[in-house]
Design a protein around this motif. Structure first.
Motif, PDB file in Angstrom:
ATOM      1  N   GLN A 239      -2.456   7.529  -5.460  1.00 16.01           N
ATOM      2  CA  GLN A 239      -1.448   7.593  -4.398  1.00 16.01           C
ATOM      3  C   GLN A 239      -1.316   6.251  -3.695  1.00 16.01           C
ATOM      4  OE1 GLN A 239      -2.364  10.826  -1.777  1.00 16.01           O
ATOM      5  NE2 GLN A 239      -1.478  12.359  -3.139  1.00 16.01           N
ATOM      6  N   LEU A 240      -2.430   5.601  -3.425  1.00 10.60           N
ATOM      7  CA  LEU A 240      -2.398   4.292  -2.775  1.00 10.60           C
ATOM      8  C   LEU A 240      -1.694   3.273  -3.667  1.00 10.60           C
ATOM      9  CD1 LEU A 240      -3.210   2.468  -0.438  1.00 10.60           C
ATOM     10  CD2 LEU A 240      -5.417   2.143  -1.548  1.00 10.60           C
ATOM     11  N   ALA A 241      -2.007   3.283  -4.950  1.00 12.00           N
ATOM     12  CA  ALA A 241      -1.369   2.349  -5.885  1.00 12.00           C
ATOM     13  C   ALA A 241       0.145   2.578  -5.935  1.00 12.00           C
ATOM     14  CB  ALA A 241      -1.977   2.504  -7.280  1.00 12.00           C
ATOM     15  N   GLU A 242       0.563   3.830  -5.916  1.00 11.38           N
ATOM     16  CA  GLU A 242       2.001   4.133  -5.934  1.00 11.38           C
ATOM     17  C   GLU A 242       2.684   3.623  -4.669  1.00 11.38           C
ATOM     18  OE1 GLU A 242       2.586   8.306  -6.580  1.00 11.38           O
ATOM     19  OE2 GLU A 242       1.565   8.258  -8.517  1.00 11.38           O
ATOM     20  N   ARG A 243       2.027   3.792  -3.521  1.00 17.43           N
ATOM     21  CA  ARG A 243       2.613   3.313  -2.265  1.00 17.43           C
ATOM     22  C   ARG A 243       2.713   1.790  -2.249  1.00 17.43           C
ATOM     23  NH1 ARG A 243      -1.055   5.882   1.961  1.00 17.43           N
ATOM     24  NH2 ARG A 243      -0.150   4.286   3.271  1.00 17.43           N
ATOM     25  N   ILE A 244       1.693   1.123  -2.738  1.00 18.49           N
ATOM     26  CA  ILE A 244       1.718  -0.347  -2.782  1.00 18.49           C
ATOM     27  C   ILE A 244       2.806  -0.816  -3.741  1.00 18.49           C
ATOM     28  CG2 ILE A 244       0.424  -2.384  -3.536  1.00 18.49           C
ATOM     29  CD1 ILE A 244      -2.103  -0.951  -2.452  1.00 18.49           C
ATOM     30  N   ALA A 245       2.871  -0.210  -4.902  1.00 14.82           N
ATOM     31  CA  ALA A 245       3.875  -0.605  -5.895  1.00 14.82           C
ATOM     32  C   ALA A 245       5.283  -0.398  -5.360  1.00 14.82           C
ATOM     33  CB  ALA A 245       3.674   0.193  -7.181  1.00 14.82           C
TER      34      ALA A 245
END
Length: 126
Positions: A49-55
């Motif tokens: 989820q964090l990676a998706e938000r950053i991306a």
């Protein structure tokens, strides 16, 4: 020794006391349930989820509003509005209409994240 016989008949005082005790019991159960730890995501799910938000924020197609531009540049919104976005050479904002049929169509400014990042990287002192 005298023994008492339970007739199953409660006096109004006993009934009220039982209802109060049951009410307190239910309140305690509710507070215990509220105090239970909420189910947590697995660490891998949290990272995904964090990676998706950053991306999504750093995607070259992402659009940033003024608060996001200010946050990226480590400036206040007021400073960014007054001094940064008015600089010559700062990327021009996109103004996407709100689609409202009635009233004034005031589209708020949005900037392409890639344009703001590129501008910031060009601000190297020589």
């Amino acid at each position: 020794m005298a023994s008492t016989i339970d007739t199953g008949i409660q006096t109004p005082t006993q009934q009220q006391t039982d209802e109060q005790a049951f009410g307190r019991f239910m309140q305690r159960i509710d507070s215990l349930i509220d105090g239970l730890a909420k189910p947590r995501l697995r660490p891998d799910d949290e990272l995904d989820q964090l990676a998706e938000r950053i991306a999504a924020r750093l995607s070259p197609h992402a659009l940033w509003d003024l608060p996001e531009v200010a946050k990226y540049l480590h400036r206040s919104e007021q400073h960014t509005r007054q001094w940064i976005v008015t600089l010559e050479g700062f990327p021009k904002p996109l103004r996407i209409p709100s689609g409202k049929v009635t009233g004034p169509c005031r589209a708020r400014p949005m900037w392409r994240s890639k344009d703001v990042i590129g501008w910031a990287e060009d601000q190297v002192e020589t």
